[in-house]
Structure formats: C-alpha cells, structure tokens
Enzyme design. Sequence first.
Site, mmCIF file in Angstrom:
data_model
loop_
_atom_site.group_PDB
_atom_site.id
_atom_site.type_symbol
_atom_site.label_atom_id
_atom_site.label_comp_id
_atom_site.label_asym_id
_atom_site.label_seq_id
_atom_site.Cartn_x
_atom_site.Cartn_y
_atom_site.Cartn_z
ATOM 1 N N CYS A 1 40.284 36.933 44.018
ATOM 2 C CA CYS A 1 40.323 35.725 43.661
ATOM 3 C C CYS A 1 39.866 34.665 44.694
ATOM 4 O O CYS A 1 39.896 33.671 45.375
ATOM 5 C CB CYS A 1 40.595 35.010 42.803
ATOM 6 N N ASP B 1 42.893 33.868 45.734
ATOM 7 C CA ASP B 1 44.237 32.579 45.338
ATOM 8 C C ASP B 1 45.516 32.848 46.222
ATOM 9 O O ASP B 1 45.074 34.283 46.318
ATOM 10 C CB ASP B 1 45.027 32.627 43.721
ATOM 11 N N CYS C 1 44.891 29.939 39.122
ATOM 12 C CA CYS C 1 44.623 29.732 38.106
ATOM 13 C C CYS C 1 45.321 29.404 36.698
ATOM 14 O O CYS C 1 46.418 29.336 37.293
ATOM 15 C CB CYS C 1 43.357 30.773 37.758
ATOM 16 N N CYS D 1 46.287 37.824 37.440
ATOM 17 C CA CYS D 1 46.994 36.698 38.347
ATOM 18 C C CYS D 1 48.352 36.842 37.890
ATOM 19 O O CYS D 1 48.849 36.413 38.542
ATOM 20 C CB CYS D 1 46.255 35.574 37.329
HETATM 21 FE FE1 FES Z 1 42.987 34.494 40.917
HETATM 22 FE FE2 FES Z 1 43.151 33.613 38.517
HETATM 23 S S1 FES Z 1 41.386 34.004 39.415
HETATM 24 S S2 FES Z 1 45.002 33.960 40.576
#
Ligand code: FES
Length: 122
Positions: free
Chosen positions: A33, A35, A58, A102
């Site tokens: 993702c 992140d 998220c 995540c």
């Molecule tokens: Fe990236 Fe949850 S979608 S940490």
Amino acid sequence: MYNEKVMQAFQNPKNVGEIENPSGVGLVGNESCGDIMQITLKIENDIIVDAKFKTFGCAAAIATSTTATEMIKGMTVDEALKVTNKKVLEVLGGLPSQKIHCSVLAEEAIQKAIEDYKSKQK
Ligand code: FES
C-alpha cells in the site's frame, strides 16, 4: 468493516508522536500500500519506559500501533520482541482479512527500533 474495539483504538489513539532523543528508532514501509510507520522508544535498563508512533497509514495501522505501543510499555526489550501482530490482533478482536498486512507494520517497526537500540549498546 471494523469491530468496536478497533474503532475505539483508531478514534482515540494513544502514543502518537515522536520521542526526543530516542533509545531506538524503527522505520518501516509496506510495499503493497506504500504506507510507512515510525516507532521511537525510550528504554532504560532494557525496559521500555515510553513508546510513540507516527504513521502514514490507514485506520487498521493506527489501531494496531496504538495497541502495540500500549502493550510494550513496561516490558523488557526481549519481551517486546515477542509481541507479534497476532497478539495485537487478539487484543483488538481481529481485523478484516484484507487489513491483516497493516498490523504487521507495528510489529516490524518495534523490532527495528529494538534492533537499533541493541546495536547502539554494543
Ligand atoms: Fe496501508 Fe493499511 S492500507 S497500512
């Protein structure tokens, strides 16, 4: 999508921010993702006295980080290394399957921060 415990943790996050002059820093990213998460630890005599996190992530990442940082406070560094995402998910009552990845961010960031601390001790 999320259960009540996860929503509570996400809406009332604890330990958000960054410790000044930390004993250890862990920065990790999630390739799927994009992140990222940073965890900073304050450690005295091998005991985690404070833990903070910052994330571009998220709701699931925030809920698991706030829970994981609460769990490791007061633990020795070796005890904290055993706090897996599975244990955090048990406390939170689970996440939707597409959100499990995540929860791995917090586990990896804690491990990296402890590795950083240990490497500075040598
Ligand atoms: Fe990236 Fe949850 S979608 S940490």
